[in-house]
Structure formats: C-alpha cells, structure tokens
Scaffold this motif. Structure first.
Motif, short mmCIF file in Angstrom:
data_model
loop_
_atom_site.label_atom_id
_atom_site.label_comp_id
_atom_site.label_asym_id
_atom_site.label_seq_id
_atom_site.Cartn_x
_atom_site.Cartn_y
_atom_site.Cartn_z
N ASN A 11 1.07 -1.35 0.06
CA ASN A 11 -0.19 -0.43 -0.36
C ASN A 11 1.37 1.39 0.06
O ASN A 11 0.67 2.44 -0.72
CB ASN A 11 -0.86 -0.12 1.15
CG ASN A 11 -2.05 -1.12 1.12
OD1 ASN A 11 -2.32 -1.45 0.09
ND2 ASN A 11 -2.52 -1.32 2.49
N HIS A 12 2.25 1.41 0.21
CA HIS A 12 2.45 2.64 0.81
C HIS A 12 3.19 2.56 -0.61
O HIS A 12 3.87 4.02 -0.94
CB HIS A 12 3.54 2.36 2.14
CG HIS A 12 5.17 3.55 1.81
ND1 HIS A 12 4.43 4.28 2.54
CD2 HIS A 12 6.30 3.53 1.54
CE1 HIS A 12 5.84 5.44 2.03
NE2 HIS A 12 6.92 4.28 1.44
N VAL A 13 4.09 1.96 -0.76
CA VAL A 13 4.78 1.77 -2.35
C VAL A 13 3.27 2.52 -3.49
O VAL A 13 4.02 3.39 -4.04
CB VAL A 13 4.69 0.50 -3.48
CG1 VAL A 13 5.53 0.26 -4.39
CG2 VAL A 13 6.36 -0.13 -2.13
N LYS A 14 1.87 2.12 -3.78
CA LYS A 14 1.38 2.87 -4.25
C LYS A 14 1.17 4.06 -4.43
O LYS A 14 1.22 4.54 -4.65
CB LYS A 14 -0.57 1.45 -4.30
CG LYS A 14 -1.06 1.96 -5.55
CD LYS A 14 -2.39 0.72 -5.67
CE LYS A 14 -3.15 1.49 -6.41
NZ LYS A 14 -3.62 3.27 -6.30
N SER A 15 0.61 4.22 -2.85
CA SER A 15 0.16 5.26 -2.05
C SER A 15 1.68 6.68 -3.12
O SER A 15 0.72 8.23 -3.17
CB SER A 15 -0.04 5.94 -1.00
OG SER A 15 1.45 5.48 -0.11
N ILE A 16 2.56 6.02 -1.83
CA ILE A 16 4.02 7.42 -2.70
C ILE A 16 4.27 7.42 -4.07
O ILE A 16 3.79 8.87 -4.93
CB ILE A 16 5.34 6.82 -2.24
CG1 ILE A 16 5.85 8.30 -2.15
CG2 ILE A 16 6.03 5.71 -3.06
CD1 ILE A 16 7.84 8.08 -1.39
N TYR A 17 3.77 6.57 -4.90
CA TYR A 17 4.50 6.29 -6.10
C TYR A 17 2.85 7.31 -7.18
O TYR A 17 3.22 8.03 -7.75
CB TYR A 17 3.57 5.15 -6.85
CG TYR A 17 4.35 5.00 -8.57
CD1 TYR A 17 5.98 4.84 -9.11
CD2 TYR A 17 3.34 4.78 -9.47
CE1 TYR A 17 5.94 5.20 -9.79
CE2 TYR A 17 3.57 5.40 -10.83
CZ TYR A 17 4.94 4.88 -11.09
OH TYR A 17 5.15 5.23 -12.71
N ASP A 18 2.03 7.15 -6.94
CA ASP A 18 0.46 7.74 -7.06
C ASP A 18 0.80 9.64 -7.04
O ASP A 18 0.45 10.42 -7.55
CB ASP A 18 -0.73 6.70 -6.34
CG ASP A 18 -0.98 5.12 -7.08
OD1 ASP A 18 -0.26 5.72 -8.16
OD2 ASP A 18 -2.05 5.45 -6.49
N TYR A 19 0.84 9.08 -5.22
CA TYR A 19 1.47 10.76 -5.03
C TYR A 19 1.92 11.89 -6.34
O TYR A 19 1.75 12.80 -6.07
CB TYR A 19 1.17 11.10 -3.30
CG TYR A 19 1.95 12.24 -2.89
CD1 TYR A 19 1.28 13.12 -2.59
CD2 TYR A 19 3.39 12.03 -3.03
CE1 TYR A 19 1.65 14.84 -2.25
CE2 TYR A 19 3.80 14.04 -2.63
CZ TYR A 19 3.55 14.46 -2.07
OH TYR A 19 3.26 15.96 -1.45
N MET A 20 3.40 10.68 -6.04
CA MET A 20 4.26 11.34 -6.96
C MET A 20 3.65 11.73 -7.93
O MET A 20 4.42 13.31 -9.26
CB MET A 20 5.24 10.40 -7.15
CG MET A 20 6.31 10.44 -5.96
SD MET A 20 7.34 11.87 -5.52
CE MET A 20 8.15 12.50 -3.30
N GLU A 142 14.17 2.80 -3.75
CA GLU A 142 13.71 2.58 -5.21
C GLU A 142 13.08 3.32 -5.57
O GLU A 142 13.52 3.69 -7.20
CB GLU A 142 13.61 1.26 -5.23
CG GLU A 142 14.65 0.17 -3.94
CD GLU A 142 15.63 -0.14 -4.29
OE1 GLU A 142 16.42 -0.37 -5.62
OE2 GLU A 142 16.83 -0.14 -3.80
N ILE A 143 11.85 3.67 -5.30
CA ILE A 143 10.49 5.09 -6.26
C ILE A 143 11.98 6.38 -6.35
O ILE A 143 11.46 6.81 -7.78
CB ILE A 143 9.84 5.76 -5.26
CG1 ILE A 143 9.23 4.31 -5.04
CG2 ILE A 143 9.34 6.59 -5.63
CD1 ILE A 143 7.61 5.04 -3.87
#
Length: 350
Positions: A11-20, A142-143
């Motif tokens: 969930n964190h990976v998805k949320s920060i990627y979407d936010y970015m 990694e992001i």
C-alpha cells in the motif's frame, strides 16, 4: 512473512508512487507521462532487491528476506528488553526459555484515562512499526532511483532497454570503471536523500496524527522520531555487519554503510528547521533522533557482541571526508546528465 507488513509495504509503495505522479503532473507537467508501477515481493531469503524502468512501466522488486530479517531482529531486541524488566520484577534467575513465554501487564494514564497494556502486544506492535520504517525507507529509496531518472540514465549509457539498479552490492562491480562506480554511488547518495526526505515527512505525519495512525500503548507522539532513527540506524548496522563494507575504494557502487548512515542522519537533522513546528519541537525531535540512533548501536552491539561506534569509525577513517566530498562535488555533473530523464525536481535544481 507477516501479512500486515506485506500489505503495508504494498500500500505504501502504491500511495507514494501515485502521490508523486500527481505532483509531477501538477508541478512538472513537461516531465509527466502516463506510467504504472509493477511492485513485487519475491520469495527469497537473500537481503536484496532491484529497480528498473521498461518503457512506461516502472518496476521495483524486493526479496521477502528484507522484511523477515528485520522483523525478527526487532522482535529479538524488544524481547531482550522485556526479559530485563521481568528479571527485575521477579527478582530471581530464570532461563531464557522460561522468560520467552512470559509477559508483564500494567496500567498507564493518558490525560487522566487509565490504559491497560500487555508487554507482549506492545512489543509486537513496536517490532512491526520498526520493520515498517525500514521497509518503507528501502522501497522509497528505489522509487527515488526511478523518478529521479537514475534507471533510465543508466539504461541509456549501457544502450539497453532496461538497466537494473540492485539494492545492495553488485558482484560485477569490479568490471566497472572508476568513473562508472562514482556515478553509481553518487546516485545512491541521491536515492538515500530522497528516501530520507520522504521518510521524515511520513514520521512528521505520524506525529501529527499519532492517536489514529500509531495506536501503540506506552509510546508518546515525540517517541516516533526516536523509533524511526532506531530502525534506520539498525538497518545500516545489519548491512555493515553482513556485507563487511567498511573499506572505501574506487570501484564501490555504494558508500560504506556507516558513511551512508552519517549522511542520512545529517540530512534528517538538516530537514527539521524547515518544518512548520515549534522551536521546542525541533529541539526535542533532534534529541530523539540522536538518542534513537545511539541506542540502536548499543542494542546491536549487545546482541551481536560487536563494538560498532559510527562516530569513532568515521573520525578515524580519513577516506570518509574524501569520498563524501567527491560524491557531493560529482552531484553537479550527475544532475546535468539526469535532467533529461528525471521526472521530479533534482536537489539544487535551478
């Protein structure tokens, strides 16, 4: 692997990627394009992972060993603390196997309201929180590789459609030129800075909404900074101990773990004055971060029978300042190369 931790990471990976993605679209629209992230937790005990870009698909893969190792380590740390308290309370010698099955209960008062706690439940929640801090730091690093253009720059230089950036050390780094290795460790420094910046924002968010977001008894909101530093310092202690990466050399793709930690700590402390918080909070958070990092070393040394002391290690190693200055100076060259591929503003970008 614990399903709660796995779900949180995904969930964190998805949320920060979407936010970015939203941030890029609003503030750097010329850099935005429709892309998607493929994130995978690979069942592998080895502590490693990688990031790469494949046309409009960004990829991050981490091994399950990254999650399991740190959760087990933090559980062991907290269990030893519990055993120390039990020995004081019981006031007699007990075997570790006996202590393992025991816990203690108590009552604390918050705003005049009595709260009953069980040490076993509190310790498990803390171990998961610490693992979440580590795993989020790793995936955010990694992001940073992806959105700051590192992956695509390296792919262009190697003339391949994709180019993997491994999480840790590469077996074939000796085949790189000294210049290529310098490029790599400069980008690793940038990814660490990106992860630290995002990680500190996350900790500040947890502090501001502590009761709803954390829900751990026997912890005060300000302690979240202590535990963040404890977790990230422990991460680099584990890496230093496992990879024995104390030596500086021209073919290294990553600075040694102790050097990386010092630069991360410096970044975290430099960020505090920029936040919209009181001077008293800035002072308190700074003290908590330093205290958490210091006690992480003490706990690690007690468990592993080691003598790590990052400040002495750095002070006694003349190469540290040379290599740190080198990557900082080299950043200006790397920044000019990354501008074509980065989707986010780069550090000190004019």
């Amino acid at each position: 692997m614990d399903k709660l931790l796995e779900t949180d990471i995904i969930n964190h990976v998805k949320s920060i990627y979407d936010y970015m993605q939203v941030y890029i679209k609003n503030y750097k629209p010329e850099k935005w394009y429709k892309s998607q992230l493929e994130f995978k937790i690979k069942k592998d005990k080895e502590i490693n992972g990688k990031a790469w870009c494949d046309n409009d698909i960004d990829h991050i893969e981490i091994n399950s060993g990254v999650i399991d190792l740190y959760y087990d380590y933090f559980s062991k740390i907290l269990e030893q603390d519990k055993n120390t308290i039990l020995k004081i309370l019981i006031n007699k010698e007990l075997e570790d196997d006996e202590l393992k099955e025991m816990s203690y209960e108590g009552i604390i008062y918050k705003k005049g309201i009595p709260i009953i706690y069980d040490s076993k439940l509190v310790d498990d929640s803390k171990a998961k929180l610490l693992e979440i801090f580590v795993s989020r730091f790793i995936v955010t690093h990694e992001i940073g590789h992806i959105l700051n253009g590192h992956c695509k720059l390296l792919a262009s230089k190697s003339q391949k459609e994709t180019h993997f950036i491994p999480m840790y050390y590469t077996a074939n780094s000796g085949s790189m030129s000294s210049q290529e290795a310098l490029d790599r460790r400069t980008m690793e420094m940038d990814a660490d800075a990106f992860a630290t910046t995002q990680s500190m924002l996350h900790v500040l968010y947890l502090y501001s909404d502590f009761d709803r977001q954390v829900k751990i008894k026997m912890m005060e909101p300000k302690d979240i900074f202590y535990w963040w530093a404890f977790a990230i310092r422990s991460h680099f202690l584990v890496c230093q101990d496992r990879f024995v990466d104390n030596r500086f050399h021209k073919k290294m793709t990553h600075l040694p773990s102790n050097a990386r930690w010092i630069m991360i700590l410096t970044t975290a402390l430099d960020l505090l004055p920029q936040y919209n918080i009181t001077d008293q909070e800035k002072k308190c958070f700074r003290e908590k971060i330093i205290q958490g990092a210091t006690e992480a070393e003490i706990k690690f040394n007690n468990i592993k029978f080691t003598k790590y002391d990052v400040f002495n290690e750095i002070a006694e190693n003349k190469d540290f300042e040379t290599y740190r200055s080198e990557v900082n100076y080299h950043w200006e060259r790397m920044k000019s190369l990354l501008l074509e591929y980065s989707r986010l503003p780069l550090f000190n970008e004019s």
